[in-house]
Motif scaffolding. Structure first.
Motif, mmCIF file in Angstrom:
data_model
loop_
_atom_site.group_PDB
_atom_site.id
_atom_site.type_symbol
_atom_site.label_atom_id
_atom_site.label_comp_id
_atom_site.label_asym_id
_atom_site.label_seq_id
_atom_site.Cartn_x
_atom_site.Cartn_y
_atom_site.Cartn_z
ATOM 1 N N PRO A 169 0.812 -1.223 0.000
ATOM 2 C CA PRO A 169 0.000 0.000 0.000
ATOM 3 C C PRO A 169 0.848 1.276 0.000
ATOM 4 C CG PRO A 169 -0.746 -1.543 1.686
ATOM 5 C CD PRO A 169 0.581 -2.035 1.211
ATOM 6 N N LEU A 170 0.440 2.226 -0.812
ATOM 7 C CA LEU A 170 1.065 3.546 -0.895
ATOM 8 C C LEU A 170 -0.032 4.593 -0.782
ATOM 9 C CD1 LEU A 170 3.248 5.661 -1.507
ATOM 10 C CD2 LEU A 170 2.949 5.132 -3.954
ATOM 11 N N LEU A 171 0.004 5.382 0.286
ATOM 12 C CA LEU A 171 -0.973 6.434 0.515
ATOM 13 C C LEU A 171 -0.426 7.754 -0.016
ATOM 14 C CD1 LEU A 171 -3.667 7.319 1.899
ATOM 15 C CD2 LEU A 171 -2.291 7.787 3.952
ATOM 16 N N LEU A 172 -1.223 8.453 -0.824
ATOM 17 C CA LEU A 172 -0.830 9.740 -1.398
ATOM 18 C C LEU A 172 -1.645 10.866 -0.762
ATOM 19 C CD1 LEU A 172 -0.674 8.810 -5.220
ATOM 20 C CD2 LEU A 172 1.195 8.806 -3.540
ATOM 21 N N LEU A 173 -0.947 11.928 -0.341
ATOM 22 C CA LEU A 173 -1.576 13.054 0.347
ATOM 23 C C LEU A 173 -1.285 14.342 -0.418
ATOM 24 C CD1 LEU A 173 -0.518 12.103 3.998
ATOM 25 C CD2 LEU A 173 -2.674 11.565 2.847
ATOM 26 N N HIS A 174 -2.329 15.088 -0.735
ATOM 27 C CA HIS A 174 -2.223 16.250 -1.621
ATOM 28 C C HIS A 174 -1.916 17.542 -0.878
ATOM 29 C CE1 HIS A 174 -6.168 17.763 -0.293
ATOM 30 N NE2 HIS A 174 -6.569 16.496 -0.305
ATOM 31 N N GLN A 175 -1.591 18.584 -1.645
ATOM 32 C CA GLN A 175 -1.366 19.915 -1.089
ATOM 33 C C GLN A 175 -2.683 20.659 -0.908
ATOM 34 O OE1 GLN A 175 0.113 23.221 -3.633
ATOM 35 N NE2 GLN A 175 0.301 21.707 -5.267
ATOM 36 N N THR A 176 -2.639 21.751 -0.160
ATOM 37 C CA THR A 176 -3.775 22.671 -0.023
ATOM 38 C C THR A 176 -3.845 23.559 -1.263
ATOM 39 O OG1 THR A 176 -3.532 22.726 2.392
ATOM 40 C CG2 THR A 176 -4.710 24.567 1.367
ATOM 41 N N PRO A 177 -5.021 23.757 -1.865
ATOM 42 C CA PRO A 177 -6.346 23.239 -1.514
ATOM 43 C C PRO A 177 -6.799 22.146 -2.477
ATOM 44 C CG PRO A 177 -6.619 25.157 -2.902
ATOM 45 C CD PRO A 177 -5.150 24.867 -2.861
#
Length: 274
Positions: free
Chosen positions: A33-41
């Protein structure tokens, strides 16, 4: 890693119920598993072109941070990097995932860092893309300042052109599609478009850096003036970390240069035998 687009894994979207509410995700592939987290907004859409590339090797999960995209909302006072990290673990728990790699970009990188600091036993590898070094000096410098996405709504819609003009210098010249994708996410985020930056500016990062134990990759987008200067300092502060520069990378690195971004991330994760 380059493959014909006709053979890339399909992306599937759905909602997952967590202890904090419904979280929207986009997933593809199988494997670690690879979780990707984005920038604001932004939203998962920041990784729209990255997901199928990385899904050739990994089970990719791109989530909309709580309060952004199509995920549920929280009262403004409840938002913090620590809360966002907890919600990310709530998502992994709901998916039955005990161990994962996590990669974040800008704001997402700060959340990823907190995940690795708070529960290092669960984070098998950490990728920090365009991560700010939010130490005391940066917090003082940003205190009370207007954020880049802070505009006053107007009935004639001029706030939309203001959002566009404030962001455009940090995006590739003439790339209307990337700007439109940003605008869609910024409008959907509403007040969180600005508040998300304040959440980052209140995070006491220097106390969390010594807690990092996961193998760590730092990605430096060379043409991102908001984050690039911090990369060498972060690399020095995280023992054993690896720093890779992507030439010409700007604020929207994952959707600006998806192949280059994916290649760097995949190579690092494969080096960790994930």
């Amino acid at each position: 890693m380059t493959t014909s687009s006709t053979t890339l894994p399909a992306v599937h979207r759905r909602f997952v119920e967590t202890a904090s509410g419904a979280i929207h995700i986009a997933t593809a592939g199988a494997g670690f598993p690879l979780l990707l987290l984005h920038q604001t907004p932004r939203s998962w859409d920041e990784f729209r072109d990255v997901i199928p590339l990385l899904a050739q090797k990994f089970k990719v999960i791109a989530m909309d941070t709580i309060g952004f995209g199509d995920s549920c909302r929280l009262p403004m006072a409840e938002h913090s990097i620590e809360r966002w990290a907890r919600v990310s673990f709530e998502l992994l728990d709901a998916l039955g995932i005990q161990h994962a790699a996590v990669a974040g970009h800008h704001t997402g990188a700060v959340t990823a860092l907190e995940m690795a600091a708070s529960q290092p036993q669960r984070i098998s590898a950490l990728v920090l893309s365009s991560c700010p070094l939010n130490d005391a000096a940066r917090r003082a410098a940003h205190a009370g300042r207007r954020t880049i996405d802070e505009v006053e709504r107007a009935t004639d819609g001029k706030h939309l052109t203001e959002l566009w003009s404030r962001r455009q210098p940090y995006y590739p010249a003439g790339n209307i599609e990337l700007m439109e994708r940003y605008i869609v996410d910024a409008v959907k985020a509403g007040d969180m478009a600005s508040h998300g930056h304040h959440v980052v500016s209140h995070y006491v990062m220097e106390e969390r850096l010594p807690l990092l134990a996961s193998p760590t990759l730092l990605i430096q987008a060379t043409d991102d003036p908001h984050a690039s200067p911090y990369a060498p300092k972060l690399a020095a502060a995280i023992p054993g970390s690896k720093l890779v520069a992507i030439k010409g990378g700007m604020v929207p690195l994952p959707d600006q240069l998806p192949q280059e971004f994916s290649d760097v991330v995949a190579a690092f994760l494969m080096d960790q035998n994930l």
